[in-house]
Design a protein around this motif. Structure first.
Motif, PDB file in Angstrom:
ATOM      1  N   LEU A  65       5.726  -3.837  49.102  1.00  0.00           N
ATOM      2  CA  LEU A  65       6.151  -3.837  47.700  1.00  0.00           C
ATOM      3  C   LEU A  65       5.662  -5.113  47.044  1.00  0.00           C
ATOM      4  CD1 LEU A  65       8.608  -6.074  47.660  1.00  0.00           C
ATOM      5  CD2 LEU A  65      10.034  -4.161  48.312  1.00  0.00           C
ATOM      6  N   LYS A  73       9.921   2.105  40.050  1.00  0.00           N
ATOM      7  CA  LYS A  73       8.942   2.557  41.036  1.00  0.00           C
ATOM      8  C   LYS A  73       9.660   2.989  42.313  1.00  0.00           C
ATOM      9  CE  LYS A  73       5.046   0.989  43.885  1.00  0.00           C
ATOM     10  NZ  LYS A  73       4.058  -0.103  44.141  1.00  0.00           N
ATOM     11  N   TRP A  74      10.729   2.280  42.645  1.00  0.00           N
ATOM     12  CA  TRP A  74      11.475   2.540  43.874  1.00  0.00           C
ATOM     13  C   TRP A  74      12.750   3.336  43.628  1.00  0.00           C
ATOM     14  CZ3 TRP A  74       8.632   1.772  47.903  1.00  0.00           C
ATOM     15  CH2 TRP A  74       7.587   0.842  47.823  1.00  0.00           C
ATOM     16  N   VAL A 148      16.250  -0.607  47.505  1.00  0.00           N
ATOM     17  CA  VAL A 148      14.797  -0.797  47.495  1.00  0.00           C
ATOM     18  C   VAL A 148      14.310  -1.151  48.896  1.00  0.00           C
ATOM     19  CG1 VAL A 148      12.912  -2.220  46.599  1.00  0.00           C
ATOM     20  CG2 VAL A 148      14.722  -1.441  45.053  1.00  0.00           C
ATOM     21  N   ARG A 151      14.069   2.047  50.834  1.00  0.00           N
ATOM     22  CA  ARG A 151      12.991   2.966  50.441  1.00  0.00           C
ATOM     23  C   ARG A 151      11.614   2.402  50.769  1.00  0.00           C
ATOM     24  NH1 ARG A 151      15.498   6.101  45.113  1.00  0.00           N
ATOM     25  NH2 ARG A 151      17.555   6.418  46.074  1.00  0.00           N
ATOM     26  N   ALA A 152      11.460   1.096  50.663  1.00  0.00           N
ATOM     27  CA  ALA A 152      10.159   0.499  50.959  1.00  0.00           C
ATOM     28  C   ALA A 152       9.906   0.385  52.461  1.00  0.00           C
ATOM     29  CB  ALA A 152      10.060  -0.879  50.312  1.00  0.00           C
TER      30      ALA A 152
END
Length: 323
Positions: A65, A73-74, A148, A151-152
């Motif tokens: 990221l 975006k996330w 985040v 998810r990343a």
């Protein structure tokens, strides 16, 4: 103030990387008469934020990221009002996000989690101010940062912290606590003082609230033994690169409305020659204060609602700076 048959504290003083004080006072668990000590694990509350910020920096180092990525975006379910918010603004409390605690119905049924914070914010197409235009301390922002991280990385937030921070640093008594998951070793239980109560009833266990299950803003447990290892890792590049640490410790935003002169980095407040952060939640009051140039750190963790430990930690630090 912490000694005896009352909720206690653990105190760490590090000089040049060595623990010159590491001891407990009072009780980690009043009900079972367990004494507090260096291995006692306290709920860090907002001292957790520096670990959430470090997780984001690690993912940036991995190329997973970018610090200036749009939050959407996330987290694409965030409303249109949040379209301009970046991860950097979440880290520095300059996003303008509404405080999730103000959006929770009272009494709240059960405990809210990080995903529940997002669910509340999805319904709020408004901000306190335009992103980047002001500072307002935001637990909402750090709850979103934990999501985040998930998810990343493709990992649950507690698993990411364990595999990328706690295990590599030997912080084996630290974890992001989830009910039903791994238990907290040597756990301290939070207490609040009841004014006017009889001595035997003076302290009431107040260990969890409706917001205690949110991880990104305050859900980590750790001990002074483990935080000594964390402090050591903040002095070199074994975990975070020089560039990442420079970002974490840079004065990105002027702190306002909090009663003291400071700037905010990524999970750290900066005041003069100190890097510090306090944490308070139901039954716990904590602080870490670092004087990097003097190679001095003071950590005071407590499982009680009073006193607030920041001034005590500064006074303890002055004793060593005087030497």
């Amino acid at each position: 103030r912490y000694e005896g048959e009352a909720p206690g504290a653990s105190l760490l003083v590090l000089e040049d990387g060595a623990a010159v004080v590491a001891r407990g006072y009072g009780r980690a668990d009043l009900a079972r008469d367990v004494e507090a000590g260096p291995a006692t694990a306290y709920r860090l509350a907002s001292v957790s934020k520096q670990f959430t910020a470090a997780a984001i920096l690690l993912l940036a180092q991995d190329g997973k990221l970018g610090i200036d990525d749009p939050a959407r975006k996330w987290l694409p379910s965030l409303p249109d009002a949040a379209a301009a918010i970046t991860l950097r603004q979440l880290l520095t409390h300059t996003s303008g996000l509404v405080d999730y605690e103000d959006l929770m119905q009272e009494p709240y049924d059960g405990q809210i989690r990080d995903a529940g914070v997002l669910a509340l914010l999805e319904k709020e197409n408004r901000l306190y101010f335009a992103p980047g235009s002001a500072y307002r301390y935001s637990n909402s922002g750090y709850a979103l940062l934990a999501l985040v991280v998930e998810r990343a990385s493709g990992m649950a937030y507690p698993d990411f912290l364990r595999s990328r921070i706690f295990q590599p640093l030997g912080m084996h008594g630290s974890l992001a606590y989830v009910a039903g998951g791994p238990e907290v070793p040597h756990r301290a239980f939070g207490h609040s003082e009841i004014s006017g109560a009889a001595p035997v009833e003076r302290w009431q266990r107040t260990d969890q609230s409706s917001t205690s299950a949110v991880l990104g803003d305050g859900g980590i447990y750790s001990s002074i033994d483990d935080l000594a290892r964390w402090d050591a890792a903040l002095c070199d590049d074994r975990l975070l690169s020089d560039a990442s640490r420079a970002l974490a410790f840079a004065p990105h935003a002027k702190v306002v409305g909090e009663g003291y002169d400071a700037h905010y980095g990524f999970g750290w407040r900066i005041t003069g020659d100190t890097l510090w952060h306090s944490g308070e939640t139901i039954g716990f009051r904590n602080v870490i204060v670092r004087w990097p140039a003097q190679r001095l750190t003071v950590v005071l963790l407590s499982n009680r609602n009073d006193p607030e430990p920041y001034r005590t930690a500064l006074a303890i630090g002055e004793l060593f700076l005087r030497d």
